[in-house]
Scaffold this motif. Structure first.
Motif, PDB file in Angstrom:
ATOM      1  N   TYR A 172       0.835  -1.202   0.000  1.00 42.51           N
ATOM      2  CA  TYR A 172       0.000   0.000   0.000  1.00 42.51           C
ATOM      3  C   TYR A 172       0.870   1.253   0.000  1.00 42.51           C
ATOM      4  O   TYR A 172       0.635   2.201  -0.766  1.00 42.51           O
ATOM      5  N   LEU A 173       1.892   1.261   0.836  1.00 43.68           N
ATOM      6  CA  LEU A 173       2.805   2.409   0.887  1.00 43.68           C
ATOM      7  C   LEU A 173       3.563   2.557  -0.425  1.00 43.68           C
ATOM      8  O   LEU A 173       3.792   3.675  -0.905  1.00 43.68           O
ATOM      9  N   TYR A 174       3.938   1.431  -1.016  1.00 47.16           N
ATOM     10  CA  TYR A 174       4.651   1.460  -2.306  1.00 47.16           C
ATOM     11  C   TYR A 174       3.778   2.087  -3.390  1.00 47.16           C
ATOM     12  O   TYR A 174       4.253   2.885  -4.212  1.00 47.16           O
ATOM     13  N   GLU A 175       2.484   1.722  -3.391  1.00 46.45           N
ATOM     14  CA  GLU A 175       1.554   2.269  -4.385  1.00 46.45           C
ATOM     15  C   GLU A 175       1.383   3.779  -4.229  1.00 46.45           C
ATOM     16  O   GLU A 175       1.034   4.473  -5.192  1.00 46.45           O
ATOM     17  N   ARG A 179       9.349   4.695  -1.234  1.00 44.83           N
ATOM     18  CA  ARG A 179      10.412   3.736  -1.451  1.00 44.83           C
ATOM     19  C   ARG A 179      11.274   3.578  -0.209  1.00 44.83           C
ATOM     20  O   ARG A 179      11.931   2.555  -0.024  1.00 44.83           O
ATOM     21  N   LYS A 180      11.272   4.601   0.631  1.00 42.15           N
ATOM     22  CA  LYS A 180      12.030   4.541   1.900  1.00 42.15           C
ATOM     23  C   LYS A 180      11.039   4.182   3.012  1.00 42.15           C
ATOM     24  O   LYS A 180      10.486   5.048   3.701  1.00 42.15           O
ATOM     25  N   ILE A 181      10.809   2.873   3.144  1.00 43.98           N
ATOM     26  CA  ILE A 181       9.784   2.362   4.061  1.00 43.98           C
ATOM     27  C   ILE A 181      10.461   1.661   5.237  1.00 43.98           C
ATOM     28  O   ILE A 181      11.185   0.676   5.056  1.00 43.98           O
ATOM     29  N   ALA A 182      10.217   2.155   6.433  1.00 52.29           N
ATOM     30  CA  ALA A 182      10.775   1.555   7.647  1.00 52.29           C
ATOM     31  C   ALA A 182       9.741   0.660   8.314  1.00 52.29           C
ATOM     32  O   ALA A 182       8.537   0.758   8.038  1.00 52.29           O
ATOM     33  N   HIS A 183      10.211  -0.213   9.179  1.00 50.30           N
ATOM     34  CA  HIS A 183       9.304  -1.070   9.960  1.00 50.30           C
ATOM     35  C   HIS A 183       9.648  -0.978  11.434  1.00 50.30           C
ATOM     36  O   HIS A 183      10.771  -1.302  11.845  1.00 50.30           O
ATOM     37  N   ILE A 184       8.694  -0.504  12.233  1.00 50.19           N
ATOM     38  CA  ILE A 184       8.813  -0.546  13.695  1.00 50.19           C
ATOM     39  C   ILE A 184       8.149  -1.838  14.130  1.00 50.19           C
ATOM     40  O   ILE A 184       6.940  -1.992  14.018  1.00 50.19           O
ATOM     41  N   ALA A 185       8.972  -2.776  14.596  1.00 49.55           N
ATOM     42  CA  ALA A 185       8.548  -4.166  14.753  1.00 49.55           C
ATOM     43  C   ALA A 185       8.250  -4.534  16.199  1.00 49.55           C
ATOM     44  O   ALA A 185       8.771  -3.922  17.138  1.00 49.55           O
ATOM     45  N   ILE A 273       1.327   3.576   8.954  1.00 49.69           N
ATOM     46  CA  ILE A 273       0.279   2.551   8.900  1.00 49.69           C
ATOM     47  C   ILE A 273       0.475   1.598  10.068  1.00 49.69           C
ATOM     48  O   ILE A 273       1.602   1.202  10.380  1.00 49.69           O
ATOM     49  N   GLY A 274      -0.612   1.246  10.742  1.00 48.55           N
ATOM     50  CA  GLY A 274      -0.541   0.389  11.925  1.00 48.55           C
ATOM     51  C   GLY A 274      -1.004  -1.026  11.665  1.00 48.55           C
ATOM     52  O   GLY A 274      -1.080  -1.486  10.524  1.00 48.55           O
ATOM     53  N   TYR A 275      -1.330  -1.716  12.760  1.00 51.19           N
ATOM     54  CA  TYR A 275      -1.759  -3.112  12.672  1.00 51.19           C
ATOM     55  C   TYR A 275      -2.652  -3.431  13.868  1.00 51.19           C
ATOM     56  O   TYR A 275      -2.267  -3.173  14.998  1.00 51.19           O
ATOM     57  N   ASP A 276      -3.831  -3.928  13.656  1.00 50.87           N
ATOM     58  CA  ASP A 276      -4.813  -4.410  14.644  1.00 50.87           C
ATOM     59  C   ASP A 276      -6.201  -3.856  14.353  1.00 50.87           C
ATOM     60  O   ASP A 276      -7.180  -4.575  14.365  1.00 50.87           O
ATOM     61  N   ASP A 277      -6.296  -2.528  14.175  1.00 53.91           N
ATOM     62  CA  ASP A 277      -7.568  -1.812  14.061  1.00 53.91           C
ATOM     63  C   ASP A 277      -8.313  -1.812  15.397  1.00 53.91           C
ATOM     64  O   ASP A 277      -9.480  -2.188  15.480  1.00 53.91           O
ATOM     65  N   ILE A 278      -7.620  -1.367  16.454  1.00 50.45           N
ATOM     66  CA  ILE A 278      -8.281  -1.191  17.745  1.00 50.45           C
ATOM     67  C   ILE A 278      -9.153   0.065  17.681  1.00 50.45           C
ATOM     68  O   ILE A 278      -8.914   0.973  16.888  1.00 50.45           O
ATOM     69  N   GLU A 279     -10.172   0.128  18.511  1.00 52.45           N
ATOM     70  CA  GLU A 279     -11.189   1.168  18.394  1.00 52.45           C
ATOM     71  C   GLU A 279     -10.630   2.586  18.545  1.00 52.45           C
ATOM     72  O   GLU A 279     -11.018   3.504  17.823  1.00 52.45           O
ATOM     73  N   ALA A 333      -0.283   9.190   2.876  1.00 50.61           N
ATOM     74  CA  ALA A 333      -0.489  10.062   1.714  1.00 50.61           C
ATOM     75  C   ALA A 333       0.607   9.782   0.686  1.00 50.61           C
ATOM     76  O   ALA A 333       1.662   9.201   1.024  1.00 50.61           O
ATOM     77  N   PRO A 334       0.396  10.180  -0.567  1.00 55.15           N
ATOM     78  CA  PRO A 334       1.441  10.006  -1.573  1.00 55.15           C
ATOM     79  C   PRO A 334       2.734  10.704  -1.147  1.00 55.15           C
ATOM     80  O   PRO A 334       2.702  11.747  -0.478  1.00 55.15           O
ATOM     81  N   VAL A 335       3.867  10.102  -1.509  1.00 57.34           N
ATOM     82  CA  VAL A 335       5.151  10.658  -1.129  1.00 57.34           C
ATOM     83  C   VAL A 335       5.351  12.014  -1.789  1.00 57.34           C
ATOM     84  O   VAL A 335       4.884  12.260  -2.909  1.00 57.34           O
TER      85      VAL A 335
END
Length: 337
Positions: A172-175, A179-185, A273-279, A333-335
């Motif tokens: 989704y971020l690529y679209e 291109r400089k996409i980080a991951h907070i894991a 962008i996150g992960y879970d979709d908590i309220e 948003a778009p880069v």
């Protein structure tokens, strides 16, 4: 409040049929069961639990074990949602939940010993640490068990498709041109954290993007503060990312706070962008784009697998992987060109 004999007299069915209907035997028709349950409700009939246990050789109780070693535990909305769904599905079948006390270790009693003492019919393990010896002991036991949010070949498991979820986020971020996409894991000792790292790396490889070590930050155990600290490390880089995939919504809240405190804007400067979709993430600014885990489906699947084992009175090893989906809101948003 009448007896089972009164209930049989009221409905016109035999005591055996009434007992079978109340205990969800399969050889009672839905129509008969519905009539008996309706009459039981009208009479405020409540079966004697001890007598019921003796007649069915069941305790009508399910043990719930959750680990708080990762400092998240049942406080996290994701796990609360699963428990609520699981509770609803099992209570419909007449079961009560027994939560293992967090003080068991102080009483020199293991979770397995506790659940055996309470004679539970089955166990659900939620929010677990695979390195916890007591979790392993439960998984090695002969009691019907389902483990949620952790993979294992030794018992039935239910978890989200975390690898695909991470791939959805990166693509989704690529679209959007990033291109400089980080991951907070999340920590790699947690199955969900490890799977989302794997999905991130797979997606980056598929898109021919470099996996930079300084763009992959371990934020520990999915807390707001850990997310904030991880983002501050990324903001210290000379070559900052334009987008960040965060392994949990609570961490993402901390990420957005750190970005704003450093004078940047989400999503104009950095997309998140996150992960879970908590309220709660629908009420922060900006509203968080995220990967949605279906807590209702996870809880229902866990209940179904456990009830199946308890009915068969044997351990099964079945894997249910629950699909995830992208929920678009306002934090991406778009880069900038």
């Amino acid at each position: 409040m009448g007896t089972i004999y009164d209930l049989a007299k009221k409905t016109g069915f035999s005591i055996t049929t009434v007992s079978k209907a109340l205990n969800n035997y399969k050889d009672v028709s839905d129509k008969t069961r519905a009539k008996i349950l309706q009459a039981a409700a009208e009479m405020d009939y409540l079966p004697n639990a001890h007598a019921q246990s003796l007649s069915t050789k069941k305790s009508w109780a399910i043990g719930v074990m959750f680990s708080e070693a990762n400092e998240v535990g049942m406080k996290h909305p994701f796990f609360n949602g699963i428990i609520e769904s699981f509770r609803h599905a099992t209570e419909e079948q007449g079961y009560d939940l027994i939560f293992a006390s967090r003080n068991l270790r102080n009483r020199d009693m293991s979770y397995l010993e506790h659940f055996k003492h309470r004679a539970v019919d089955g166990i659900v393990v939620i929010c677990s640490d695979r390195m916890d010896e007591q979790v392993q002991e439960l998984m090695r036991s002969d009691i019907p068990i389902v483990v949620v949010d952790m993979d294992s070949a030794n018992c039935s498991v239910v978890y989200s498709d975390n690898i695909e979820g991470a791939r959805l986020a990166v693509n989704y971020l690529y679209e959007l041109g990033h291109r400089k996409i980080a991951h907070i894991a999340g920590d790699e000792t947690i199955d969900a954290g490890a799977a989302r790292i794997k999905g991130y790396e797979l997606a980056m490889q598929e898109l021919n993007l470099p996996i930079r070590p300084d763009y992959l930050v371990n934020a520990g155990f999915f807390s707001v503060e850990e997310g904030k600290q991880a983002m501050e490390r990324l903001l210290e880089l000379d070559d900052q990312p334009t987008a960040v995939f965060v392994a949990g919504d609570q961490m993402a809240i901390g990420v957005i706070e750190a970005i704003h405190e450093h004078g940047f804007h989400v999503p104009n400067d950095i997309s998140v962008i996150g992960y879970d979709d908590i309220e709660m993430i629908q009420y922060i600014t900006p509203k968080l784009t995220t990967i949605r885990q279906d807590t209702d489906e996870i809880g229902e699947a866990a209940a179904e697998l456990l009830l199946e084992q308890m009915t068969a009175k044997e351990r099964l090893t079945e894997r249910r992987v629950i699909p995830v989906r992208l929920v678009e809101r306002a934090s991406c948003a778009p880069v900038k060109q």
